[in-house]
Enzyme design. Sequence first.
Site, PDB file in Angstrom:
ATOM      1  N   ARG A   1      -4.994 -25.626   7.441  1.00 45.04           N
ATOM      2  CA  ARG A   1      -5.420 -26.099   6.113  1.00 45.04           C
ATOM      3  C   ARG A   1      -6.491 -25.153   5.586  1.00 45.04           C
ATOM      4  O   ARG A   1      -7.539 -24.995   6.197  1.00 45.04           O
ATOM      5  CB  ARG A   1      -5.969 -27.535   6.229  1.00 45.04           C
ATOM      6  CG  ARG A   1      -6.506 -28.043   4.929  1.00 45.04           C
ATOM      7  CD  ARG A   1      -6.988 -29.494   4.956  1.00 45.04           C
ATOM      8  NE  ARG A   1      -7.599 -29.707   3.667  1.00 45.04           N
ATOM      9  CZ  ARG A   1      -8.859 -30.077   3.460  1.00 45.04           C
ATOM     10  NH1 ARG A   1      -9.655 -30.373   4.480  1.00 45.04           N
ATOM     11  NH2 ARG A   1      -9.327 -30.172   2.246  1.00 45.04           N
TER      12      ARG A   1
ATOM     13  N   HIS B   1     -11.594 -26.596  -3.406  1.00 40.48           N
ATOM     14  CA  HIS B   1     -12.594 -26.962  -2.392  1.00 40.48           C
ATOM     15  C   HIS B   1     -13.950 -26.487  -2.916  1.00 40.48           C
ATOM     16  O   HIS B   1     -14.572 -25.578  -2.362  1.00 40.48           O
ATOM     17  CB  HIS B   1     -12.236 -26.326  -1.046  1.00 40.48           C
ATOM     18  CG  HIS B   1     -12.882 -26.977   0.136  1.00 40.48           C
ATOM     19  ND1 HIS B   1     -12.187 -27.530   1.182  1.00 40.48           N
ATOM     20  CD2 HIS B   1     -14.194 -27.182   0.450  1.00 40.48           C
ATOM     21  CE1 HIS B   1     -13.026 -28.018   2.091  1.00 40.48           C
ATOM     22  NE2 HIS B   1     -14.262 -27.823   1.661  1.00 40.48           N
TER      23      HIS B   1
ATOM     24  N   GLU C   1     -12.598 -33.736  -1.073  1.00 37.64           N
ATOM     25  CA  GLU C   1     -13.861 -34.495  -1.130  1.00 37.64           C
ATOM     26  C   GLU C   1     -14.530 -34.378  -2.497  1.00 37.64           C
ATOM     27  O   GLU C   1     -15.644 -33.854  -2.624  1.00 37.64           O
ATOM     28  CB  GLU C   1     -14.818 -33.997  -0.045  1.00 37.64           C
ATOM     29  CG  GLU C   1     -14.307 -34.143   1.360  1.00 37.64           C
ATOM     30  CD  GLU C   1     -15.420 -34.040   2.421  1.00 37.64           C
ATOM     31  OE1 GLU C   1     -16.578 -33.815   2.054  1.00 37.64           O
ATOM     32  OE2 GLU C   1     -15.112 -34.221   3.609  1.00 37.64           O
TER      33      GLU C   1
ATOM     34  N   ASN D   1     -10.724 -37.435   5.161  1.00 36.07           N
ATOM     35  CA  ASN D   1     -11.746 -36.695   5.931  1.00 36.07           C
ATOM     36  C   ASN D   1     -12.792 -37.684   6.417  1.00 36.07           C
ATOM     37  O   ASN D   1     -13.268 -38.512   5.625  1.00 36.07           O
ATOM     38  CB  ASN D   1     -12.482 -35.682   5.048  1.00 36.07           C
ATOM     39  CG  ASN D   1     -11.652 -34.457   4.714  1.00 36.07           C
ATOM     40  OD1 ASN D   1     -10.478 -34.395   5.042  1.00 36.07           O
ATOM     41  ND2 ASN D   1     -12.280 -33.491   4.060  1.00 36.07           N
TER      42      ASN D   1
ATOM     43  N   TYR E   1     -16.210 -38.093   9.462  1.00 33.70           N
ATOM     44  CA  TYR E   1     -17.013 -37.478  10.520  1.00 33.70           C
ATOM     45  C   TYR E   1     -17.908 -38.454  11.281  1.00 33.70           C
ATOM     46  O   TYR E   1     -18.223 -38.238  12.431  1.00 33.70           O
ATOM     47  CB  TYR E   1     -17.933 -36.401   9.924  1.00 33.70           C
ATOM     48  CG  TYR E   1     -17.235 -35.137   9.502  1.00 33.70           C
ATOM     49  CD1 TYR E   1     -16.568 -35.047   8.281  1.00 33.70           C
ATOM     50  CD2 TYR E   1     -17.247 -34.023  10.326  1.00 33.70           C
ATOM     51  CE1 TYR E   1     -15.937 -33.870   7.894  1.00 33.70           C
ATOM     52  CE2 TYR E   1     -16.614 -32.843   9.938  1.00 33.70           C
ATOM     53  CZ  TYR E   1     -15.957 -32.775   8.726  1.00 33.70           C
ATOM     54  OH  TYR E   1     -15.335 -31.619   8.349  1.00 33.70           O
TER      55      TYR E   1
ATOM     56  N   GLU F   1      -9.767 -33.629   7.961  1.00 36.53           N
ATOM     57  CA  GLU F   1     -10.979 -33.020   8.521  1.00 36.53           C
ATOM     58  C   GLU F   1     -11.661 -34.001   9.457  1.00 36.53           C
ATOM     59  O   GLU F   1     -11.760 -35.195   9.153  1.00 36.53           O
ATOM     60  CB  GLU F   1     -12.009 -32.673   7.440  1.00 36.53           C
ATOM     61  CG  GLU F   1     -11.873 -31.310   6.842  1.00 36.53           C
ATOM     62  CD  GLU F   1     -12.992 -31.000   5.861  1.00 36.53           C
ATOM     63  OE1 GLU F   1     -14.173 -31.274   6.180  1.00 36.53           O
ATOM     64  OE2 GLU F   1     -12.671 -30.483   4.787  1.00 36.53           O
TER      65      GLU F   1
HETATM   66  C1  NOJ Z   1     -16.572 -31.532   4.535  1.00 35.08           C
HETATM   67  C2  NOJ Z   1     -16.207 -30.352   3.709  1.00 35.08           C
HETATM   68  O1  NOJ Z   1     -14.913 -30.465   3.182  1.00 35.08           O
HETATM   69  C3  NOJ Z   1     -16.420 -29.018   4.397  1.00 35.08           C
HETATM   70  O2  NOJ Z   1     -16.471 -28.044   3.412  1.00 35.08           O
HETATM   71  C4  NOJ Z   1     -17.680 -29.079   5.241  1.00 35.08           C
HETATM   72  O3  NOJ Z   1     -17.971 -27.824   5.796  1.00 35.08           O
HETATM   73  C5  NOJ Z   1     -17.495 -30.099   6.324  1.00 35.08           C
HETATM   74  N1  NOJ Z   1     -17.258 -31.399   5.743  1.00 35.08           N
HETATM   75  C6  NOJ Z   1     -18.684 -30.238   7.274  1.00 35.08           C
HETATM   76  O4  NOJ Z   1     -19.795 -30.639   6.562  1.00 35.08           O
END
Ligand code: NOJ
Length: 495
Positions: A97, A142, A188, A330, A332, A399
């Site tokens: 991606r 992006h 995002e 995405n 985290y 992500e």
């Molecule tokens: C989300 C973003 O899409 C990406 O650009 C970023 O580096 C990562 N998270 C980590 O923060």
Amino acid sequence: MDPNTVLFLLITLRSAFPEPIKRKFPENFRFGTATASYQVEGGWNEDGKGENIWDYYTHTYPDRIANQANGDIACNSYHKYLEDIVMLKDLGVHFYRFSLSWSRILPEGHTGKINQAGVDYYKNVIRALKQNGIEPYVTLYHWDLPQPLQEKGGWPNTDLMVDLFADYARLAFSLFGDQVKNWMTFNEAKQTCQLGYGYGVFAPGVQSNGIDSYKCAHTVIKAHAKAYHIYDEEFRASQKGRVSMVVDTDWFEPASDSDRDRKAAERKIQFNFGWYANPIYHPDGNYPQVMIDRVAKRSKKEGFEKSRLPEFTPEEIDYIKGTFDFFSLNTYTANMVKWSDDFPIGYVSYDGDISVVTYQDPSWNSSASSWLKVVPWGTRKLINWVDKTYNHPEIVITENGFSDDGELDDEGRIVYYQEYLSNILEAILEDGVNVTGYTAWSLMDNFEWLGGYTEKFGLYQVDFDDENRTRTPKKSADFYKKVVATRCLVDQCEN
Ligand code: NOJ
């Protein structure tokens, strides 16, 4: 560090989590890795590329970025993409991606001027990927808006931007769509809108919290829908690909079992995620009702004539809803959420519109990014919530990843991937959620926005002090490679 301390740290790191499950990912599950144009390409003004808002922002306000870093050279993937593809091939991933730099293709942002060198660059990348059996998953946007479009108001200028984005999308589909079968319109968008036009900490640095940030989102959602319909009407029959929009969120866990905390957590996820996800992915479309009601109520108290949250007409709601072929998610980390009485009227803001208190549990393991704590169980809860709320869509995790200081012996990243993937697998096998793909962020260390090169997310280390930008596999690259090859998270799986 002496070996005993290392051993002690490793044991502590691992014992914080349950054992990963010993079953295999389904046969058709797809693994990939991701990057984005501004974060890796460099070549910021080469071969006819135009300036974008991150070029402008990092050059104009260098002090806003850690160590005054910028993406002028970054990983130099503009010149070294073949090396990147060797790395991908070695990992054995099914897809890569990456994103197109709008201003490399259209230096002025509009289709009146096309930069052939930019088009050739992406054709070469895509061709080399396909020759190596790696599917390109392409994001159109992006975060790197052509600067000339920002000078016309950027994303809050809905009338201008919906059409310009749609023209750019049509061009990309027509140039690359014979080879690219998985498209993501925006990545995002909340970061673009709330950080870029709300808090003003990301490019373009506009501070208009709860006003322009809402207008920006309104534009992005309409622009996505228009691009989707263009694909549907002009390209789908011949190209047979899929289009989606990447929405991101943390998991929000109620701080207690009380009704108020549960309501607060739900409100937070609706504002944070439903803001973008509902109009597109929810069967009813439109913004979440709680958002419509609260922003209207507070806007009135603040003296605005109408809600700061723009309205979709019934026709627009219908036009936007369902404009996806799979759900791109995405994620985290996680946050705890506590109920709060409404924040006082006075300072107009998105956070005031939400009025909840969030925090991260101090016992959660840290990373090199202040916002990123390791909370694998949150991801299982989140994908279950997405499954239920949006009527069981096919979900691709576009992500997920962990930051550290860039060490080759990156045990923290291995534990992160193992635990998150274990929770995702449990969601698939035990909860019946339809997750079909996973994307590790990132293939290699790269420009981490305000963090510059101080927060490293790569499976490969990049030496930013060396003009060759030498890439070296970390221990996590071996781990991920094994997971992709065996579909198993431990030494030996049961099935
Ligand atoms: C989300 C973003 O899409 C990406 O650009 C970023 O580096 C990562 N998270 C980590 O923060």
